[in-house]
Design a protein around this motif. Structure first.
Motif, mmCIF file in Angstrom:
data_model
loop_
_atom_site.group_PDB
_atom_site.id
_atom_site.type_symbol
_atom_site.label_atom_id
_atom_site.label_comp_id
_atom_site.label_asym_id
_atom_site.label_seq_id
_atom_site.Cartn_x
_atom_site.Cartn_y
_atom_site.Cartn_z
ATOM 1 N N LEU A 266 -7.599 16.305 -8.129
ATOM 2 C CA LEU A 266 -6.320 15.754 -7.670
ATOM 3 C C LEU A 266 -6.494 14.798 -6.494
ATOM 4 N N ASP A 268 -7.124 11.660 -6.220
ATOM 5 C CA ASP A 268 -6.333 10.438 -6.338
ATOM 6 C C ASP A 268 -4.847 10.709 -6.133
ATOM 7 N N SER A 269 -4.382 11.848 -6.671
ATOM 8 C CA SER A 269 -2.959 12.172 -6.517
ATOM 9 C C SER A 269 -2.584 12.292 -5.052
ATOM 10 N N PHE A 272 -2.276 8.925 -3.699
ATOM 11 C CA PHE A 272 -1.044 8.286 -4.173
ATOM 12 C C PHE A 272 0.179 8.776 -3.420
ATOM 13 N N VAL A 273 0.225 10.092 -3.186
ATOM 14 C CA VAL A 273 1.385 10.640 -2.487
ATOM 15 C C VAL A 273 1.455 10.052 -1.082
ATOM 16 N N ALA A 276 2.729 6.571 -1.384
ATOM 17 C CA ALA A 276 4.158 6.523 -1.698
ATOM 18 C C ALA A 276 4.984 6.769 -0.441
ATOM 19 N N PHE A 279 4.886 3.804 1.691
ATOM 20 C CA PHE A 279 5.721 2.723 1.172
ATOM 21 C C PHE A 279 7.185 2.906 1.543
ATOM 22 N N VAL A 280 7.610 4.165 1.573
ATOM 23 C CA VAL A 280 9.009 4.416 1.901
ATOM 24 C C VAL A 280 9.228 4.269 3.404
ATOM 25 N N ILE B 159 5.180 2.605 -6.709
ATOM 26 C CA ILE B 159 5.486 4.033 -6.586
ATOM 27 C C ILE B 159 5.590 4.685 -7.967
ATOM 28 N N ALA B 162 2.164 5.084 -9.387
ATOM 29 C CA ALA B 162 1.504 6.240 -8.782
ATOM 30 C C ALA B 162 2.020 7.531 -9.411
ATOM 31 N N ILE B 166 -0.072 10.536 -11.148
ATOM 32 C CA ILE B 166 -0.009 11.890 -10.596
ATOM 33 C C ILE B 166 0.314 12.895 -11.703
ATOM 34 N N GLN B 169 -2.753 13.443 -13.776
ATOM 35 C CA GLN B 169 -3.783 14.228 -13.091
ATOM 36 C C GLN B 169 -3.403 15.694 -12.987
#
Lengths: 295, 626
Positions: A266, A268-269, A272-273, A276, A279-280, B159, B162, B166, B169
């Motif tokens: 996980l 990469d996840s 990514f989180v 994200a 980004f917000v 987003i 991503a 996710i 994964q």
């Protein structure tokens, strides 16, 4: 402590590839507001060039410059054939165009060569390890970092001292104003693609010497990392892209050594989180200044 | 002229009913036309299938299910113009939910014995499991939408991309729950094509009605021009969120259909590549209309089928073709790229079968008597100006070290035409941006009728300030009528205390009735200007803010514009703040004038006072003329 420094070196080695790609991605975003997902295909063409030349026993010294040159040529070709036509189109069209080129490239390599990987032998230097005190230093990591640093310094000098560099910076600031000041749009964009292609070619060479195989989809993953790096640094900001790439490389190594094994997949996840959330909270990235739309 | 005629006020209720019936008149023909198209396609498909193997049956149900997914994508992407890669992640979550609930208990104890929450013991009927799956999909869509609708453009795309990775994964790594890379098989399978067919008809219904619903129309306005939509009182977030949820629900349904037609589910099923396939189907035909989505789905499906046939190395047309791996992908990427480069709006563009049929029908029918006479002759009752004064006090903004607007205090009386004039770079447009909330002030406040205006542009528009833009911002691909009708829609909800002028009357007043069905982008410059003013007027504002309404016009056109602005302002009973650098135009139209120079107020007064003021003459003509 030893482990910490060891991880740092590994991370910088990986991160320098991401950073070189990310600088190209960020530069293209600066001049034409494009996130170029086709940029990773420049690694793929380099890999097939290496495979082709090495299987004919051509020296690495000749192979690497040709691989880099092929990346530059492909980058300019993509600009000339595709992006020039959609330069003023919406972000939507630009983005989807770059994905279409990516998929087209995958299909072309599958049809032209094969969908199974093509292997070539890595040179000895790629995995040579030198013990310095308590550390096991991989020689190629040092080469990667040195080459990347040289590229960043070269890029910085180019941007500050040459006419082309000035045009790129002006176009990133305000494209229309730059055109009014005599910057030729086609030339600066084509030049930016060539320069980004050069950096991608060098990044590819560093990465491919070790990788030992070419396959059609190989460019996608490093490019995704580079895009993430460019976003962390703030799209359009070149120093940001360098910092983003290096910190992503380091973060990955630490994630891998710290995460429990059942969460390894996980990694990469998690990245990514974090992206994200970033980004917000800070849509302009960590470094960049937001540009306002003119009314 | 029209503004001298007195008549009774137009009741607000009348415009509301116009709006409703218009909705029905758009939705029903489009629904029927697209249903007929779908039915014809299905009939052709059946003919094709009757002559071949069971693989052809599968192709039909595949096509129908893909159509559900494509229309699901269309509802968000087509109507908001925001590219999402995350929708198949929603489909994946929904389909996994369904599969985990519906796979027979004895299979689950073998495949995923360690699944949490007692999942191995649960065994629901496929229908109930599917409904729960769609429900979960909608919840996930709402959560993702909260993030994706808040950001715009690139950020939303990244987003959602991503999110897709996710989901994949997690599905690969939570082996106890999903079985990991090994597919979860024994999902109850659908028999025949009846459910996919129902799904496709339902998807067309949902897509057509969403497009003609109020939320859909507001979402489309934000797609056309986010800034102009904000200036018309349209908030971006809510319509986009609703679009995301509706489209997520439909995509969840499509994902469940797909898994039930295959009989198994795995982490790589709803992949990035599959997303590109669905996006290509959407974009190639034309992402903005249902007909375009159907056409693209058929085009890509047929093309992939043909290239697959050729790539398998068949004996065809007298010789043996070489086996080519990856030909369908080449076709997919090639056609997507070709369409993006040559026709970015898709092969069909804005074409919708319903709209086309309606226009054909209308043209062949005997000319109906025009409900409202065209041109400026329409007698529209002048409205009494209501509401209070528009007051700025000490308004100023500093960019970096540069003071663009410095301590500007002006007062515009209700129903009056007030001019703001100054040379280029005097800060006029920045002042309008401060008033309307596009730029945050460093100092000072704005009040309307005693109420402070602050916050986002859309709230100020709802409070009664409607603007036009110096560099025209009509909604380009919407019809002229729809441009005005969208603002009217907002007025019904937020300006209902004001008596409005109907959309038809505004169009007539602006001389646009005979081109009401044309897309706004096809209008010439002057008509686009008048359309922008009509759109702003439809918002029933207390004040119209016109940013350089005559820029780029000849002097005779400018004179016409003077009359036009007066007429519109009188008809809707609004005050006007008009910004221009043309001294002649401003003195012609305005009772009261403020002169800006280098961001600050240089002079104030009536037209005559201003024309005689030596400071103004100096600023305009140089000191030699003073």
């Amino acid at each position: 402590m030893t482990q910490f420094v060891q991880n740092l070196i590994d991370g910088l080695g990986n991160g320098s590839t991401y950073a070189l790609l990310a600088v190209g991605v960020s530069m293209l975003f600066g001049v034409m507001h494009l996130v170029n997902f086709a940029h990773g295909e420049l690694l793929t063409i380099g890999a097939y060039v290496i495979y082709g030349m090495r299987s004919n026993d051509i020296s690495w010294w000749a192979t690497i410059p040709v691989a880099i040159l092929s990346a530059v040529m492909l980058s300019m070709l993509i600009e000339f054939v595709a992006f020039r036509r959609v330069r003023t189109a919406s972000a939507f069209t630009l983005l989807l165009t770059s994905f279409a080129i990516e998929i087209l490239s995958h299909a072309a390599w599958r049809i032209g060569v094969s969908s199974t990987p093509r292997r070539y032998e890595a040179p000895d230097i790629a995995f040579k390890v030198v013990e310095i005190g308590p550390f096991n230093i991989e020689v190629w990591d040092v080469v990667s970092i040195a080459v990347a640093v040289a590229c960043f310094v070269g890029t910085a000098i180019m941007l500050r001292t040459t006419m082309f560099g000035l045009s790129i910076r002006a176009a990133s600031e305000d494209f229309d104003a730059a055109r009014l000041m005599g910057v030729k749009a086609n030339r600066v964009i084509s030049g930016a693609f060539a320069f980004a292609g050069l950096l991608a070619g060098i990044a590819g060479a560093i990465w491919l010497v070790r990788r030992g195989q070419a396959d059609p989809r190989m460019g996608a993953e490093p490019l995704l990392k580079a895009v993430i790096a460019a976003i962390i640094g703030g799209l359009g900001s070149l120093p940001g892209a360098v910092v983003g790439g290096l910190s992503l490389g380091i973060a990955e190594v630490y994630f891998r050594s710290w995460l429990p094994s059942d969460l390894q997949g996980l990694t990469d996840s998690f990245v990514f989180v974090v992206i994200a959330i970033l980004f917000v909270v800070r849509p302009q990235g960590l470094f960049n200044v937001a540009s306002a739309e003119r009314v | 002229m029209a503004n001298t005629t007195t008549a009774t006020a137009v009741p607000a209720a009348r415009t509301r009913s116009v709006s409703r019936s218009q909705l029905r008149s758009i939705a029903l023909p489009s629904l029927l036309a697209n249903w007929v198209l779908l039915g014809l396609l299905f009939a052709v498909g059946l003919l094709y299938a009757s002559g071949g193997s069971s693989a052809r049956d599968l192709l039909i149900s595949d096509l129908l299910i893909n159509l559900v997914l494509v229309l699901g994508f269309h509802i968000f992407i087509g109507n908001t113009g925001v590219l999402s890669f995350g929708h198949l992640g929603i489909a994946s979550v929904a389909a996994y939910t369904m599969a985990l609930l519906a796979v027979p208990s004895d299979r689950k104890t073998v495949l995923i014995p360690n699944a949490p929450w007692g999942i191995p013991e649960i065994e629901l009927s496929p229908l109930v499991a599917s409904l729960i799956g769609i429900g979960v999909g909608i919840v996930v869509a709402a959560l993702l939408g909260l993030v994706a609708a808040r950001t715009s453009g690139l950020a939303a795309t990244m987003i959602t991309l991503a999110f897709l990775s996710i989901v994949r994964q997690v599905a690969e790594n939570r082996k106890d729950l999903t079985g990991g890379a090994q597919n979860l098989s024994s999902v109850p399978r659908l028999e025949g094509w009846s459910w996919p067919l129902f799904g496709a008809f339902l998807a067309v219904l949902v897509a057509v009605f969403f497009r003609s619903s109020k939320t859909g129309r507001l979402a489309v306005a934000t797609r056309e021009d986010e800034l102009a939509a904000g200036a018309m009182g349209i908030e971006v977030f809510t319509p986009r969120l609703v679009a995301f949820v509706v489209s997520g629900g439909l995509v969840a349904f499509g994902g469940i259909l797909r898994v039930q037609s295959l009989g198994s589910i795995g982490p790589s099923q709803f992949s990035f590549e599959f997303t590109i396939l669905i996006l290509a189907m959407l974009v190639v035909g034309g992402m903005r209309t249902v007909t375009g989505a159907i056409a693209g789905t058929v085009f890509i499906t047929v093309g992939k089928e043909v290239t697959r046939f050729l790539g398998d190395g068949p004996d065809f047309l007298g010789f043996t073709w070489p086996v080519v791996d990856g030909l369908p992908d080449l076709f997919l990427a090639g056609s997507l790229l070709a369409v993006l480069l040559t026709r970015p709006n898709g092969l069909l563009g804005e074409f919708d079968l319903g709209g086309w049929a309606m226009r054909r029908f209308r043209r062949s029918a005997p000319a109906a008597p025009a409900s409202v006479p065209d041109e400026m002759a329409a007698p529209v009752a002048p409205q009494q100006a209501t509401g209070g004064e528009l007051v700025t006090s000490g308004l100023g903004v500093v960019f970096g070290g540069f003071t663009a607007v410095d301590d500007v205090s002006i007062t515009v009386a209700p129903g009056r035409i007030h001019g703001l004039i100054g040379p280029n770079g005097a800060g006029k447009t920045t002042f309008v941006n401060l008033l309307t909330g596009l730029v945050d002030p460093t100092t000072g406040t704005v009040h309307l009728g005693g109420k402070e205006l602050s916050g986002a542009p859309y709230t100020r528009a709802r409070d009664g300030v409607a603007r036009t833009f110096q560099n025209l911002r009509v909604f380009p691909s919407l019809s002229v009528r729809e441009n005005v009708a969208v603002a009217d829609l907002v007025a019904h909800d937020h300006r209902s205390h004001r008596v409005g002028v109907s959309v038809d009357e505004l169009l007539a007043l602006s001389g646009l009735t005979h081109m009401a069905d044309r897309s706004a982008a096809t209008l010439d410059y002057g008509n686009q200007r008048r359309l922008e003013i009509a759109r702003a007027a439809a918002l029933r504002p207390d004040f119209l803010l016109l940013d350089e309404p005559t820029s780029g016009m000849s002097s005779s056109e400018s004179l016409e514009m003077v009359d036009h602005v007066r007429r519109v302002a009188t008809a809707i009973g609004a005050g006007v703040l008009v910004i221009d650098h043309d001294l002649g135009f401003i003195t012609n139209i305005c009772e009261h004038i403020t002169v800006l120079d280098q961001g600050a107020v240089l002079a104030e007064g009536t037209a005559e006072e201003i024309q005689r003021d030596p400071r103004v003459i100096e600023a305009y003509l140089g000191s030699g003329h003073a």
